[in-house]
Design an enzyme around this catalytic site. Structure first.
Site, PDB file in Angstrom:
ATOM      1  N   GLU A  87      14.585  15.268   4.466  1.00 22.91           N
ATOM      2  CA  GLU A  87      14.655  15.010   3.024  1.00 22.91           C
ATOM      3  C   GLU A  87      14.545  16.298   2.219  1.00 22.91           C
ATOM      4  O   GLU A  87      13.989  17.295   2.694  1.00 22.91           O
ATOM      5  CB  GLU A  87      13.506  14.091   2.610  1.00 22.91           C
ATOM      6  CG  GLU A  87      13.596  12.719   3.248  1.00 22.91           C
ATOM      7  CD  GLU A  87      12.891  11.686   2.407  1.00 22.91           C
ATOM      8  OE1 GLU A  87      13.168  11.600   1.195  1.00 22.91           O
ATOM      9  OE2 GLU A  87      12.044  10.984   2.976  1.00 22.91           O
ATOM     10  N   ASP A  88      15.058  16.260   0.994  1.00 23.31           N
ATOM     11  CA  ASP A  88      14.885  17.382   0.076  1.00 23.31           C
ATOM     12  C   ASP A  88      13.448  17.429  -0.427  1.00 23.31           C
ATOM     13  O   ASP A  88      12.785  18.456  -0.391  1.00 23.31           O
ATOM     14  CB  ASP A  88      15.881  17.306  -1.098  1.00 23.31           C
ATOM     15  CG  ASP A  88      15.898  15.947  -1.812  1.00 23.31           C
ATOM     16  OD1 ASP A  88      15.172  15.012  -1.392  1.00 23.31           O
ATOM     17  OD2 ASP A  88      16.664  15.807  -2.783  1.00 23.31           O
ATOM     18  N   ASP A 103       8.460  12.533  -2.800  1.00 21.32           N
ATOM     19  CA  ASP A 103       7.783  12.420  -4.097  1.00 21.32           C
ATOM     20  C   ASP A 103       6.901  11.176  -4.068  1.00 21.32           C
ATOM     21  O   ASP A 103       5.761  11.234  -3.628  1.00 21.32           O
ATOM     22  CB  ASP A 103       8.859  12.374  -5.187  1.00 21.32           C
ATOM     23  CG  ASP A 103       8.291  12.278  -6.572  1.00 21.32           C
ATOM     24  OD1 ASP A 103       7.162  12.756  -6.785  1.00 21.32           O
ATOM     25  OD2 ASP A 103       8.975  11.733  -7.478  1.00 21.32           O
ATOM     26  N   PHE A 113       8.649  19.403 -11.896  1.00 25.78           N
ATOM     27  CA  PHE A 113      10.017  19.038 -11.537  1.00 25.78           C
ATOM     28  C   PHE A 113      10.706  20.279 -10.985  1.00 25.78           C
ATOM     29  O   PHE A 113      10.590  21.359 -11.545  1.00 25.78           O
ATOM     30  CB  PHE A 113      10.770  18.529 -12.776  1.00 25.78           C
ATOM     31  CG  PHE A 113      12.120  17.989 -12.451  1.00 25.78           C
ATOM     32  CD1 PHE A 113      12.266  16.717 -11.913  1.00 25.78           C
ATOM     33  CD2 PHE A 113      13.254  18.757 -12.676  1.00 25.78           C
ATOM     34  CE1 PHE A 113      13.527  16.223 -11.593  1.00 25.78           C
ATOM     35  CE2 PHE A 113      14.513  18.263 -12.363  1.00 25.78           C
ATOM     36  CZ  PHE A 113      14.649  16.993 -11.820  1.00 25.78           C
ATOM     37  N   ASP A 118      18.810  18.418  -7.476  1.00 18.10           N
ATOM     38  CA  ASP A 118      19.723  18.464  -8.623  1.00 18.10           C
ATOM     39  C   ASP A 118      19.082  17.954  -9.902  1.00 18.10           C
ATOM     40  O   ASP A 118      17.994  17.379  -9.895  1.00 18.10           O
ATOM     41  CB  ASP A 118      20.964  17.603  -8.328  1.00 18.10           C
ATOM     42  CG  ASP A 118      20.649  16.114  -8.401  1.00 18.10           C
ATOM     43  OD1 ASP A 118      19.569  15.699  -7.902  1.00 18.10           O
ATOM     44  OD2 ASP A 118      21.465  15.360  -8.962  1.00 18.10           O
ATOM     45  N   ARG A 138      22.343  22.007  -7.344  1.00 16.16           N
ATOM     46  CA  ARG A 138      22.088  21.793  -5.906  1.00 16.16           C
ATOM     47  C   ARG A 138      22.373  23.037  -5.073  1.00 16.16           C
ATOM     48  O   ARG A 138      21.754  23.255  -4.046  1.00 16.16           O
ATOM     49  CB  ARG A 138      22.982  20.678  -5.358  1.00 16.16           C
ATOM     50  CG  ARG A 138      22.524  19.292  -5.680  1.00 16.16           C
ATOM     51  CD  ARG A 138      23.244  18.314  -4.764  1.00 16.16           C
ATOM     52  NE  ARG A 138      23.392  16.996  -5.346  1.00 16.16           N
ATOM     53  CZ  ARG A 138      22.476  16.048  -5.326  1.00 16.16           C
ATOM     54  NH1 ARG A 138      21.306  16.273  -4.778  1.00 16.16           N
ATOM     55  NH2 ARG A 138      22.708  14.862  -5.858  1.00 16.16           N
TER      56      ARG A 138
HETATM   57  P1  5GP Z   1      10.848   9.572  -3.449  1.00 16.15           P
HETATM   58  O1  5GP Z   1      10.202   9.306  -4.783  1.00 16.15           O
HETATM   59  O2  5GP Z   1      11.443   8.308  -2.886  1.00 16.15           O
HETATM   60  O3  5GP Z   1       9.892  10.238  -2.505  1.00 16.15           O
HETATM   61  O4  5GP Z   1      12.064  10.587  -3.717  1.00 16.15           O
HETATM   62  C1  5GP Z   1      13.268  10.100  -4.290  1.00 16.15           C
HETATM   63  C2  5GP Z   1      14.230  11.176  -4.678  1.00 16.15           C
HETATM   64  O5  5GP Z   1      13.945  11.570  -6.014  1.00 16.15           O
HETATM   65  C3  5GP Z   1      14.233  12.486  -3.905  1.00 16.15           C
HETATM   66  O6  5GP Z   1      14.957  12.432  -2.702  1.00 16.15           O
HETATM   67  C4  5GP Z   1      14.930  13.398  -4.917  1.00 16.15           C
HETATM   68  O7  5GP Z   1      16.332  13.260  -4.815  1.00 16.15           O
HETATM   69  C5  5GP Z   1      14.453  12.846  -6.255  1.00 16.15           C
HETATM   70  N1  5GP Z   1      13.373  13.696  -6.795  1.00 16.15           N
HETATM   71  C6  5GP Z   1      12.046  13.480  -6.767  1.00 16.15           C
HETATM   72  N2  5GP Z   1      11.373  14.509  -7.357  1.00 16.15           N
HETATM   73  C7  5GP Z   1      12.305  15.405  -7.740  1.00 16.15           C
HETATM   74  C8  5GP Z   1      12.232  16.710  -8.371  1.00 16.15           C
HETATM   75  O8  5GP Z   1      11.175  17.289  -8.695  1.00 16.15           O
HETATM   76  N3  5GP Z   1      13.421  17.326  -8.609  1.00 16.15           N
HETATM   77  C9  5GP Z   1      14.621  16.765  -8.276  1.00 16.15           C
HETATM   78  N4  5GP Z   1      15.716  17.480  -8.569  1.00 16.15           N
HETATM   79  N5  5GP Z   1      14.724  15.558  -7.672  1.00 16.15           N
HETATM   80  C10 5GP Z   1      13.572  14.889  -7.392  1.00 16.15           C
END
Ligand code: 5GP
Length: 188
Positions: A97-98, A101, A150, A157, A163
């Site tokens: 994963e990137d 969160d 963030f 992105d 990206r």
């Molecule tokens: P999750 O909340 O399910 O762990 O993450 C969901 C998605 O939200 C991540 O894969 C990412 O694409 C996006 N995301 C969450 N936090 C950030 C952030 O700080 N910056 C960016 N660009 N995307 C985020």
């Protein structure tokens, strides 16, 4: 480019920092999977990380991708848009994963993939932000842990922009909401 916009940016990792981080994570993943591994990248944010990670690994790697619908706050419901092509039964699999969160993406994908009886399933993320966690997810491999900010760049992105930046930077979501292109002049 205004001074205000530039001062919102903080570079957390430059390209050398990213390289060193990826090498460390690649060594950790390689050491734990000596029989080889399937890297299951979550589209689209994981692509730069996955490409660098795979090349830095010292073991046999197969690459595949998954995509899910964006998590909608309130329902917590997500759905698979693109499934893996590889049969992962009996294999070592690492979800790449990137950023983790809330952890809802990892939780959903781990549950989906575990049903297919992989030999081993773990989660590797370039960025970990535990402060906003909703699901009880602790990634097994982490590039960098960040506080409540963030971030953009290296796959991450804002509305499809940033990206391909070879850095990881914090950005002000209020500035981006006003103008999604706000940082382009400063960063490219
Ligand atoms: P999750 O909340 O399910 O762990 O993450 C969901 C998605 O939200 C991540 O894969 C990412 O694409 C996006 N995301 C969450 N936090 C950030 C952030 O700080 N910056 C960016 N660009 N995307 C985020």
């Amino acid at each position: 480019m205004t001074d205000a916009v530039v001062s919102d940016l903080q570079i957390l990792l430059d390209s050398r920092g990213i390289e060193a981080t990826v090498e460390r994570v690649a060594a950790e993943v390689s050491a734990d999977h000596t029989d080889g591994v399937v890297l299951a990248g979550v589209l689209r944010g994981s692509v730069p990380f996955l490409a660098d990670l795979a090349r830095a690994m010292s073991i046999h790697v197969r690459i595949d991708f998954l995509a899910i619908t964006p998590y909608s706050p309130g329902t917590g419901r997500v759905r698979l848009l693109k499934d893996l092509d590889i049969d992962i039964t009996g294999r070592d699999v690492v979800i790449v994963e990137d950023i983790v969160d809330t952890g809802l993406t990892s939780e959903f994908l781990s549950a989906q993939l575990n049903r297919r009886n992989p030999r081993n399933l773990s989660v590797c993320t370039f960025v970990d932000r535990p402060a906003r966690r909703v699901a009880p997810i602790e990634p097994d491999y982490v590039g960098i842990e960040i506080p409540e900010e963030f971030v953009i760049g290296y796959g991450l992105d804002y509305e499809g922009r940033y990206r391909n930046l070879p850095i990881l930077a914090t950005a002000d979501p209020a500035v981006l909401k006003e103008n999604p292109d706000a940082y382009i002049a400063a960063l490219y």
